[in-house]
Design an enzyme around this catalytic site. Structure first.
Site, PDB file in Angstrom:
ATOM      1  N   TYR A 163     -58.649 -17.931 -14.552  1.00 19.57           N
ATOM      2  CA  TYR A 163     -59.559 -19.070 -14.370  1.00 19.57           C
ATOM      3  C   TYR A 163     -60.580 -18.737 -13.298  1.00 19.57           C
ATOM      4  O   TYR A 163     -61.788 -18.885 -13.508  1.00 19.57           O
ATOM      5  CB  TYR A 163     -58.755 -20.315 -13.976  1.00 19.57           C
ATOM      6  CG  TYR A 163     -59.590 -21.562 -13.761  1.00 19.57           C
ATOM      7  CD1 TYR A 163     -60.133 -22.265 -14.840  1.00 19.57           C
ATOM      8  CD2 TYR A 163     -59.839 -22.056 -12.471  1.00 19.57           C
ATOM      9  CE1 TYR A 163     -60.893 -23.423 -14.635  1.00 19.57           C
ATOM     10  CE2 TYR A 163     -60.590 -23.205 -12.265  1.00 19.57           C
ATOM     11  CZ  TYR A 163     -61.118 -23.890 -13.355  1.00 19.57           C
ATOM     12  OH  TYR A 163     -61.868 -25.031 -13.152  1.00 19.57           O
TER      13      TYR A 163
HETATM   14  N1  LIG Z   1     -60.912 -31.796 -13.327  1.00 11.32           N
HETATM   15  C1  LIG Z   1     -61.070 -31.056 -12.256  1.00 11.32           C
HETATM   16  O1  LIG Z   1     -60.383 -31.274 -11.221  1.00 11.32           O
HETATM   17  C2  LIG Z   1     -62.094 -29.952 -12.220  1.00 11.32           C
HETATM   18  C3  LIG Z   1     -62.353 -29.356 -10.972  1.00 11.32           C
HETATM   19  C4  LIG Z   1     -63.291 -28.314 -10.921  1.00 11.32           C
HETATM   20  C5  LIG Z   1     -63.966 -27.915 -12.050  1.00 11.32           C
HETATM   21  N2  LIG Z   1     -63.693 -28.524 -13.250  1.00 11.32           N
HETATM   22  C6  LIG Z   1     -64.462 -28.039 -14.397  1.00 11.32           C
HETATM   23  O2  LIG Z   1     -65.085 -29.132 -15.018  1.00 11.32           O
HETATM   24  C7  LIG Z   1     -65.251 -28.856 -16.409  1.00 11.32           C
HETATM   25  C8  LIG Z   1     -64.692 -30.015 -17.206  1.00 11.32           C
HETATM   26  O3  LIG Z   1     -63.315 -30.109 -16.882  1.00 11.32           O
HETATM   27  P1  LIG Z   1     -62.429 -31.409 -17.135  1.00 11.32           P
HETATM   28  O4  LIG Z   1     -61.548 -31.550 -15.969  1.00 11.32           O
HETATM   29  O5  LIG Z   1     -63.259 -32.525 -17.614  1.00 11.32           O
HETATM   30  O6  LIG Z   1     -61.536 -30.803 -18.324  1.00 11.32           O
HETATM   31  P2  LIG Z   1     -60.812 -31.554 -19.550  1.00 11.32           P
HETATM   32  O7  LIG Z   1     -59.800 -30.607 -20.058  1.00 11.32           O
HETATM   33  O8  LIG Z   1     -60.358 -32.879 -19.102  1.00 11.32           O
HETATM   34  O9  LIG Z   1     -61.999 -31.670 -20.593  1.00 11.32           O
HETATM   35  C9  LIG Z   1     -62.576 -30.483 -21.105  1.00 11.32           C
HETATM   36  C10 LIG Z   1     -63.336 -30.772 -22.361  1.00 11.32           C
HETATM   37  O10 LIG Z   1     -63.752 -29.496 -22.894  1.00 11.32           O
HETATM   38  C11 LIG Z   1     -63.336 -29.413 -24.257  1.00 11.32           C
HETATM   39  N3  LIG Z   1     -63.093 -28.012 -24.633  1.00 11.32           N
HETATM   40  C12 LIG Z   1     -62.058 -27.219 -24.261  1.00 11.32           C
HETATM   41  N4  LIG Z   1     -62.152 -26.023 -24.855  1.00 11.32           N
HETATM   42  C13 LIG Z   1     -63.272 -26.047 -25.620  1.00 11.32           C
HETATM   43  C14 LIG Z   1     -63.903 -25.122 -26.474  1.00 11.32           C
HETATM   44  N5  LIG Z   1     -63.371 -23.912 -26.701  1.00 11.32           N
HETATM   45  N6  LIG Z   1     -65.049 -25.475 -27.099  1.00 11.32           N
HETATM   46  C15 LIG Z   1     -65.581 -26.712 -26.901  1.00 11.32           C
HETATM   47  N7  LIG Z   1     -65.021 -27.641 -26.107  1.00 11.32           N
HETATM   48  C16 LIG Z   1     -63.883 -27.320 -25.473  1.00 11.32           C
HETATM   49  C17 LIG Z   1     -62.081 -30.281 -24.337  1.00 11.32           C
HETATM   50  O11 LIG Z   1     -61.779 -30.667 -25.657  1.00 11.32           O
HETATM   51  C18 LIG Z   1     -62.476 -31.449 -23.431  1.00 11.32           C
HETATM   52  O12 LIG Z   1     -63.231 -32.415 -24.110  1.00 11.32           O
HETATM   53  C19 LIG Z   1     -64.546 -27.527 -16.666  1.00 11.32           C
HETATM   54  O13 LIG Z   1     -65.495 -26.489 -16.721  1.00 11.32           O
HETATM   55  C20 LIG Z   1     -63.634 -27.378 -15.470  1.00 11.32           C
HETATM   56  O14 LIG Z   1     -63.352 -26.030 -15.180  1.00 11.32           O
HETATM   57  C21 LIG Z   1     -62.779 -29.526 -13.357  1.00 11.32           C
END
Ligand SMILES: NC(=O)c1ccc[n+]([C@@H]2O[C@H](COP(=O)([O-])OP(=O)(O)OC[C@H]3O[C@@H](n4cnc5c(N)ncnc54)[C@H](O)[C@@H]3O)[C@@H](O)[C@H]2O)c1
Length: 273
Positions: A163
């Protein structure tokens, strides 16, 4: 920013941060193409976005780990939307692995899983969007990275190898995309959210058998904080609203609600470090 004229692509739009970014864009009047693999939820996101925007937003099945799928989906969006002005590289996956405990095959699979979505997905979506934006004289790209790339505050963990490698690659792309694209009027920036209440973070805490609270997050990261996804979404829209006097190529750290709020008023050096 004349929001009524804007057309945006948001990856990972079905739930989590991506869905809230779609809603924040739509309520400003932007037309949004919602890309995801979770079709039912994605259709619901696009339906709600259409109501908020008062214009038709659309759901597209697109696995951003699949280069052909990205190519076909963007061509379809160019035909159906007549072009795009904003790209939000949000879709992401997260998994943990062990260099000592995992098999060679499992480690390789874990590496590809993270790199193909988080790094190559960002790379290829930008590759589709950039020439089209350049031809039209400008646009915006926002990359949703992570607080993990701010090591002065957040030290590495012993299991987030793939990651973190993929997110550092996405950060490097944020900088090099900016370097090439600013000459074409395309503004590139990133947000680096810390813990945000989404299904991704929930499954991480489920895997630890821990409740997801500010306190438990504090135990894991050293900083007790928990953002709501709509706060991150509003921060993204604030950056999109910055004028040409504001910098590009920056990666804004979002830990507390106030960090998201501050971006309404322009660049904050302390957050862009
Ligand atoms: N939630 C956190 O604490 C956090 C912190 C830092 C960064 N992020 C980043 O924020 C972004 C969103 O994360 P989140 O927490 O909302 O994640 P989540 O898992 O809740 O949502 C992710 C979304 O991406 C979609 N997805 C996954 N794989 C995919 C693919 N191959 N093609 C198309 N869509 C796909 C999923 O279906 C979902 O709708 C990510 O890049 C994550 O790394 C999240």
């Amino acid at each position: 920013m004349n929001w009524e004229e804007q057309r945006a692509v948001v990856t990972g739009a079905a739930y989590g941060i991506g869905r809230e970014i779609v809603f924040s864009l739509a309520k400003r009047g932007c037309r949004v193409a919602c890309l995801d693999i979770a079709d039912d939820d994605n259709v619901r996101t696009a339906g709600r976005a259409s109501e908020l925007a008062g214009k038709q937003c659309r759901a597209y099945h697109c696995d951003i780990a699949d280069p052909d799928g990205i190519d076909e989906t963007f061509e379809k969006i160019f035909r159906e939307f007549g072009g795009i002005d904003i790209l939000i590289n949000n879709a992401g996956v997260f998994s943990a692995m062990s260099f000592v405990g995992d098999t060679y095959e499992a480690a390789l699979e874990d590496f590809h899983f993270n790199m193909d979505v988080n790094a190559r997905g960002t790379f290829l979506c930008a590759k589709k969007a950039a020439p089209q934006m350049a031809k039209r004289g400008g646009g915006h790209v926002i990359n949703v990275v992570t607080n993990h790339v701010k090591r002065y505050l957040f030290p590495p963990s012993d299991s987030e190898h793939s990651y973190d490698a993929s997110k550092y690659a996405q950060l490097a792309l944020n900088e090099s995309l900016d370097c090439e694209l600013k000459a074409y009027g395309i503004r590139v920036n990133a947000v680096c959210p810390a813990a945000t209440r989404t299904p991704m973070l929930q499954s991480f805490f489920d895997s630890l058998g821990m409740e997801m609270t500010k306190e438990t997050i504090g135990k894991c990261t050293g900083i007790p904080s928990l953002l709501e996804p709509d706060e991150v979404a509003e921060a993204v829209c604030s950056i999109l609203e910055w004028d040409e006097t504001q910098p590009t190529g920056r990666a804004m750290l979002l830990v507390h609600s106030e960090d998201c709020e501050k971006l309404k008023y322009g660049y904050v050096e302390e957050l862009g470090r």
